[in-house]
Design a protein around this motif. Structure first.
Motif, mmCIF file in Angstrom:
data_model
loop_
_atom_site.group_PDB
_atom_site.id
_atom_site.type_symbol
_atom_site.label_atom_id
_atom_site.label_comp_id
_atom_site.label_asym_id
_atom_site.label_seq_id
_atom_site.Cartn_x
_atom_site.Cartn_y
_atom_site.Cartn_z
ATOM 1 N N ASN A 1 0.575 -0.961 0.179
ATOM 2 C CA ASN A 1 -0.481 0.139 0.259
ATOM 3 C C ASN A 1 0.906 0.887 0.378
ATOM 4 O O ASN A 1 0.170 1.689 -0.921
ATOM 5 C CB ASN A 1 -0.868 0.214 0.942
ATOM 6 C CG ASN A 1 -2.166 -0.749 0.443
ATOM 7 O OD1 ASN A 1 -2.545 -1.376 -0.094
ATOM 8 N ND2 ASN A 1 -2.659 -1.075 1.797
ATOM 9 N N ARG A 2 2.003 1.247 0.273
ATOM 10 C CA ARG A 2 2.981 2.238 0.867
ATOM 11 C C ARG A 2 3.565 2.430 0.088
ATOM 12 O O ARG A 2 4.094 3.338 -0.966
ATOM 13 C CB ARG A 2 4.036 2.185 2.667
ATOM 14 C CG ARG A 2 3.453 2.424 3.378
ATOM 15 C CD ARG A 2 4.019 2.335 4.035
ATOM 16 N NE ARG A 2 4.906 1.790 4.301
ATOM 17 C CZ ARG A 2 4.828 0.654 5.656
ATOM 18 N NH1 ARG A 2 3.860 1.513 6.842
ATOM 19 N NH2 ARG A 2 5.496 -0.137 6.019
ATOM 20 N N ALA B 1 1.235 4.071 -2.743
ATOM 21 C CA ALA B 1 0.845 5.615 -2.641
ATOM 22 C C ALA B 1 2.100 6.447 -3.481
ATOM 23 O O ALA B 1 1.437 7.443 -3.710
ATOM 24 C CB ALA B 1 0.770 5.595 -0.698
ATOM 25 N N VAL B 2 3.269 5.956 -3.126
ATOM 26 C CA VAL B 2 4.628 6.675 -3.916
ATOM 27 C C VAL B 2 4.500 6.924 -5.070
ATOM 28 O O VAL B 2 4.011 7.457 -5.565
ATOM 29 C CB VAL B 2 5.748 6.147 -3.216
ATOM 30 C CG1 VAL B 2 7.134 6.566 -4.023
ATOM 31 C CG2 VAL B 2 6.093 5.574 -2.203
ATOM 32 N N ARG C 1 1.400 9.524 -6.565
ATOM 33 C CA ARG C 1 1.917 10.940 -6.014
ATOM 34 C C ARG C 1 2.762 10.871 -6.771
ATOM 35 O O ARG C 1 2.915 12.190 -7.072
ATOM 36 C CB ARG C 1 3.122 10.364 -4.656
ATOM 37 C CG ARG C 1 1.457 11.021 -3.370
ATOM 38 C CD ARG C 1 2.256 12.064 -2.247
ATOM 39 N NE ARG C 1 3.001 13.401 -2.593
ATOM 40 C CZ ARG C 1 3.009 14.187 -1.527
ATOM 41 N NH1 ARG C 1 2.754 13.865 -0.285
ATOM 42 N NH2 ARG C 1 3.168 15.447 -2.006
ATOM 43 N N ALA D 1 7.222 14.029 -3.574
ATOM 44 C CA ALA D 1 6.472 13.029 -3.634
ATOM 45 C C ALA D 1 7.100 11.707 -2.370
ATOM 46 O O ALA D 1 7.178 10.664 -2.080
ATOM 47 C CB ALA D 1 5.565 11.910 -4.431
ATOM 48 N N THR E 1 8.507 12.138 0.888
ATOM 49 C CA THR E 1 7.372 12.002 1.879
ATOM 50 C C THR E 1 7.225 10.812 2.377
ATOM 51 O O THR E 1 7.465 9.661 2.547
ATOM 52 C CB THR E 1 6.987 13.113 2.237
ATOM 53 O OG1 THR E 1 5.851 12.578 0.604
ATOM 54 C CG2 THR E 1 6.467 14.144 2.449
ATOM 55 N N GLU E 2 6.126 10.130 0.655
ATOM 56 C CA GLU E 2 5.196 8.641 0.800
ATOM 57 C C GLU E 2 6.614 8.451 1.278
ATOM 58 O O GLU E 2 6.637 6.587 1.554
ATOM 59 C CB GLU E 2 4.984 8.479 -0.367
ATOM 60 C CG GLU E 2 3.710 9.949 -0.274
ATOM 61 C CD GLU E 2 2.812 9.578 0.863
ATOM 62 O OE1 GLU E 2 2.415 8.038 1.383
ATOM 63 O OE2 GLU E 2 2.161 10.093 1.158
ATOM 64 N N GLY E 3 7.772 8.322 0.269
ATOM 65 C CA GLY E 3 9.225 7.158 0.221
ATOM 66 C C GLY E 3 9.556 6.577 1.099
ATOM 67 O O GLY E 3 10.007 5.574 1.673
ATOM 68 N N GLU F 1 8.443 7.243 4.046
ATOM 69 C CA GLU F 1 7.611 6.061 5.169
ATOM 70 C C GLU F 1 7.439 4.909 4.834
ATOM 71 O O GLU F 1 7.638 3.818 5.380
ATOM 72 C CB GLU F 1 5.728 6.377 4.687
ATOM 73 C CG GLU F 1 5.511 6.330 6.204
ATOM 74 C CD GLU F 1 3.742 7.405 5.587
ATOM 75 O OE1 GLU F 1 2.827 6.878 5.661
ATOM 76 O OE2 GLU F 1 3.683 8.774 5.886
ATOM 77 N N ALA F 2 7.234 4.544 3.176
ATOM 78 C CA ALA F 2 7.284 3.021 2.525
ATOM 79 C C ALA F 2 8.943 2.050 3.019
ATOM 80 O O ALA F 2 8.597 0.877 3.215
ATOM 81 C CB ALA F 2 6.681 3.394 1.365
#
Ligand code: ADP
Length: 803
Positions: free
Chosen positions: A119-120, A123-124, A127, A140, A143-145, A147-148
């Motif tokens: 999912n993460r 999300a990456v 974005r 993108a 932030t998302e990366g 986290e992923a």
């Protein structure tokens, strides 16, 4: 192993307790049934709580079974092997069930974790798909990366255009100031990111100690020991940058983790590449649009000053923060034609500054240098030392240019036909990105088009100007000849061709001396020194056709050649000569009769001599004749004056030409010299004519007078009258001296007289025929002569018949 939950612990105590309650319900409960129920309780506790609650439930159940349900009831004494077997069974069930469910739970947890990761990543990807600017891509990913990647912080560095340095373009999650001094660093400096890019391989460090061991120069940087992953961003097999992930703790990078980071890096690289392509494409489109607009503008008008000013405005703000055009003036100085900025106040300020600091043509850089060397100047990064150099020690100027925050500059020359016409400057300040080679190419192309437009406009103006000049020259009466430095004829106007008796098309392109017969005379007497003016001088030129012409010539050297102005003064010259001849003639003519009259008067007055009547008559006759002649001369001069001034009155009458002719002959007969005979031959049918009778009388008298005068040997003078169409024709025929054919036209000119040798010294003023011609023409008639030297002349006067 998972920690047992409260529910498990509750089950471990409550489930066996509930079964034990059966003891109260029944007097003879079944030991087997109770055993099964306890087994269920143990299973429940092991399922819910895992191993420990299962074990506790086993113990509690064993005790419950022994106390409540195994005879003897209500005591805890173990009495047989069955009980021992039950205990073992409880334990085994507890262990098995807890293990079984624990395994299931773990598998589930792992599946959940994998799905969360997916999912993460998703999300990456989502974005990244939305990102259209480099900054959005970077945001993108960091932030998302981060986290992923289960990381705490992340950063992206991109290789500079020249491939020499890495610029940290985005970061997130680090403590402030960690990148101070590391915004840009050389690629070859020993850093994990540099190596990852250079070797195109990822680096994973479980702890910062591990990293410091590999890169000792990074040792001072990090805080507490933590994991670090650095991966290259590879596009089309080439590393364009690197991505770093920092973890909050030590971390073991297993294959899964590494694969995830690699996927993230790959996604990041692709997104960056896509956005770069998109950016490049957008920039290209923008440039093409700009170039198309600029070309249209440049082609729209021949007023190139206005067009170039408009062009500078078109370039702002997309192409430049500041755009200016400087042109080379005709004196070689450099003048600012236009400057554009979004803020009009800034433009005014820049113009004032330009006035204050006019460009020095010898300046080693900037516009003067570009114009001088005809080469573009490209400064992608305006460093401070460059500003210092440009200010040339002027502190105030340095302060001003520093304040402008200039970042990047392009100056391109406007070159046409090997000549620099000016320069175009594009400058960006810190609000805009640096110029790249692509911008330089665009600026060069723009300059090429602008230069050719300017050149065309200049050529057109020149052509128009020349066209005007040529048109003017074609119509002026003065001759103009343009000769270049090598003496080659560049242009000859029609008047000059006429004066020099040449064909302009044949002499242009040839040397003047070779092609124009009389040129050496002009070259010798009128050729000016370089940059000088000479003349006018009046030169007698002998032309190719042998004719002699007096020409007033002046020459002006204008650097690239000499322009000669020619004026044909032959007429004036002749007139001048005839005039001075006339003065001589007239004074001679007046003096002769005056002297005769004076002499006669003095003779008559002598008291010592007494004159008889006959002698007196002779003298009186002479006085009369000479006075007559004097008055004739004077009246001719007066008449000429009146004719020239257009003040001679004209009577339009109808009269008989035959009667008029006869009366002239009758008067002439009165003092006819000996040897001359006058005759009139008139046809009968001559009608009346129209004109001024007195003036025609004067004409005929003149012709008769001449016929007599120029027949010194005597002979017949005949007057013939007949009709010629609508004219009465009067011929005065003599057989006297005659007139050479090449002089026959000229005798009608004012003051013109034949050479005294030809006229044998016959007196005259040269006005008689001039006056005759003028008078006849005023009557709409005509006069001509037909003569042969030595054989006499025939003068013909024709006057229109009265209708
Ligand atoms: P002038 O007063 O000298 O006679 P004219 O104008 O009458 O002036 O004549 C101009 C010139 O033309 C004369 O000088 C003369 O040389 C020439 N000429 C005029 N009539 C005759 C003629 N009948 N025969 C020969 N020459 C003539």
């Amino acid at each position: 192993m998972r920690s047992p939950t409260a529910l498990g612990w509750a089950a471990a105590f409550l489930a066996p307790a509930a079964i034990s309650a059966l003891d109260a319900l029944s007097h003879r409960p079944s030991t087997q049934l109770a055993g099964f129920l306890y087994l269920f309780a143990v299973s429940l506790a092991a399922y819910l709580g895992g191993f420990a609650p299962g074990l506790v439930a086993s113990v509690v159940s064993t005790l419950g079974l022994a106390y409540f349900f195994t005879p003897p009831r209500h005591d805890l004494i173990p009495n047989n092997g069955d009980q021992a077997g039950g205990v073992v069974l409880f334990f085994i069930v507890a262990i098995l069930i807890s293990q079984l469910f624990e395994r299931r739970r773990q598998v589930q947890r792992e599946a959940e974790a994998a799905s969360a990761r997916a999912n993460r990543l998703q999300a990456v990807t989502a974005r990244l798909a939305e990102a259209v600017t480099p900054q959005q891509v970077l945001d993108a990913i960091v932030t998302e990366g981060v986290e992923a990647a289960e990381a705490r912080a992340g950063a992206i560095g991109l290789l500079s255009h020249d491939g020499e340095t890495i610029d940290i373009v985005a970061q997130r999650g680090y403590e402030q100031n960690i990148f101070v001094g590391w915004e840009t660093f050389p690629l070859d400096r020993e850093t994990p990111m540099g190596r990852a890019i250079l070797e195109e391989t990822p680096f994973f460090f479980s702890t910062s100690a591990e990293r410091n061991a590999a890169f000792p120069n990074m040792a001072g940087l990090s805080g507490p020991s933590h994991g670090l992953a650095i991966l290259p961003l590879v596009v089309e097999g080439r590393a364009v940058g690197g991505i770093a992930f920092t973890f909050p703790r030590e971390i073991e990078f297993d294959a899964d983790r590494r694969a995830l980071k690699a996927t993230l890096a790959q996604q990041a690289a692709q997104a960056i590449d896509r956005v770069r392509l998109y950016e490049a494409e957008r920039a290209l489109r923008q440039r093409m649009t700009f170039l198309a607009d600029a070309s249209e503008l440049l082609g729209s008008s021949l007023d190139y000053e206005a067009t170039l000013a408009e062009l500078t405005r078109l370039a702002v703000p997309e192409m430049a923060t500041w755009c200016s055009v400087d042109m080379v003036a005709s004196d070689g100085s450099i003048r600012r034609l236009a400057v554009a900025h979004e803020d009009p106040e800034r433009i005014a300020w820049a113009e004032r500054l330009g006035d204050e600091y006019p460009p020095d043509p010898d300046q080693p850089m900037g516009v003067p240098n570009v114009i001088r060397t005809m080469t573009a100047e490209f400064v992608p990064d305006i460093a401070d030392d460059l500003l210092v150099e440009a200010a040339q020690g002027d502190e105030r100027l340095l302060e001003i240019v520093r304040e402008l925050g200039l970042r990047s500059a392009i100056t391109v020359p406007l070159v046409a036909r090997g000549r620099a016409l000016g320069a175009l400057s594009l400058i960006r300040d810190e609000s805009a990105p640096r110029y790249t080679e692509v911008d330089l190419d665009l600026a060069s192309e723009l300059a090429r088009r602008a230069a050719s437009a300017v050149d065309n406009a200049i050529l057109y103006r020149e052509a128009e100007r020349r066209g005007d000049a040529t048109r003017a020259l074609a119509h002026v009466d003065d001759g103009v000849v343009l000769v270049d430095q090598d003496g080659v004829v560049v242009s000859v106007n029609p008047a000059a061709a006429r004066i020099l008796a040449v064909d302009a098309s044949e002499v242009v392109g040839e040397t003047a001396i070779g092609a124009i017969g009389a040129w050496s005379e002009i070259d010798d007497n009128a050729k000016p020194e370089r940059g000088q003016t000479r003349g006018p001088v009046t030169l007698p030129l002998v032309l190719v056709d042998g004719a002699e012409r007096w020409v007033s010539v002046s020459g002006v050297d204008f650097g690239d050649g000499v322009v000669y102005a020619l004026r044909d003064v032959t007429e004036e010259r002749l007139l001048e000569r005839t005039r001075s001849d006339f003065v001589a003639t007239a004074s001679h003519e007046l003096r002769t009769p005056l002297a005769a009259v004076l002499g006669a008067v003095k003779t008559l007055r002598r008291e010592d001599v007494s004159w008889d009547a006959e002698q007196r008559e002779v003298l009186m006759d002479m006085i009369d004749r000479e006075a007559e002649r004097l008055s004739g001369i004077v009246s001719q001069i007066l008449l000429t004056g009146q004719l020239d001034a257009g003040r001679l009155p004209f009577e339009d009458e109808r009269f008989d030409p035959v009667a008029l002719t006869k009366s002239v002959v009758d008067s002439a007969e009165l003092h006819l010299p000996s040897g001359i005979e006058l005759r009139v031959q008139a046809k009968d049918d001559i009608p009346l004519v129209t004109g001024d009778e007195n003036q025609l009388r004067q004409v005929i008298a003149n012709l008769v007078d001449n016929a007599i005068k120029y027949s010194p040997q005597g002979g017949d003078v005949e007057l013939r009258l007949n009709r010629n169409g609508q004219f009465a024709r009067i011929e005065v025929v003599d057989c006297g001296l005659g007139i050479p054919s090449d002089e026959q036209d000229r005798i009608f000119e004012k003051f013109y007289r034949l050479d005294p040798a030809l006229t044998r010294g016959v007196n005259g003023t040269g006005l008689g025929l001039y006056i005759s011609k003028e008078l006849v023409e005023r009557m709409n008639g005509r006069i001509s002569v037909d003569s042969e030297l030595g054989r006499g002349s025939t003068f013909v006067v024709e006057v229109p018949l009265a209708v």
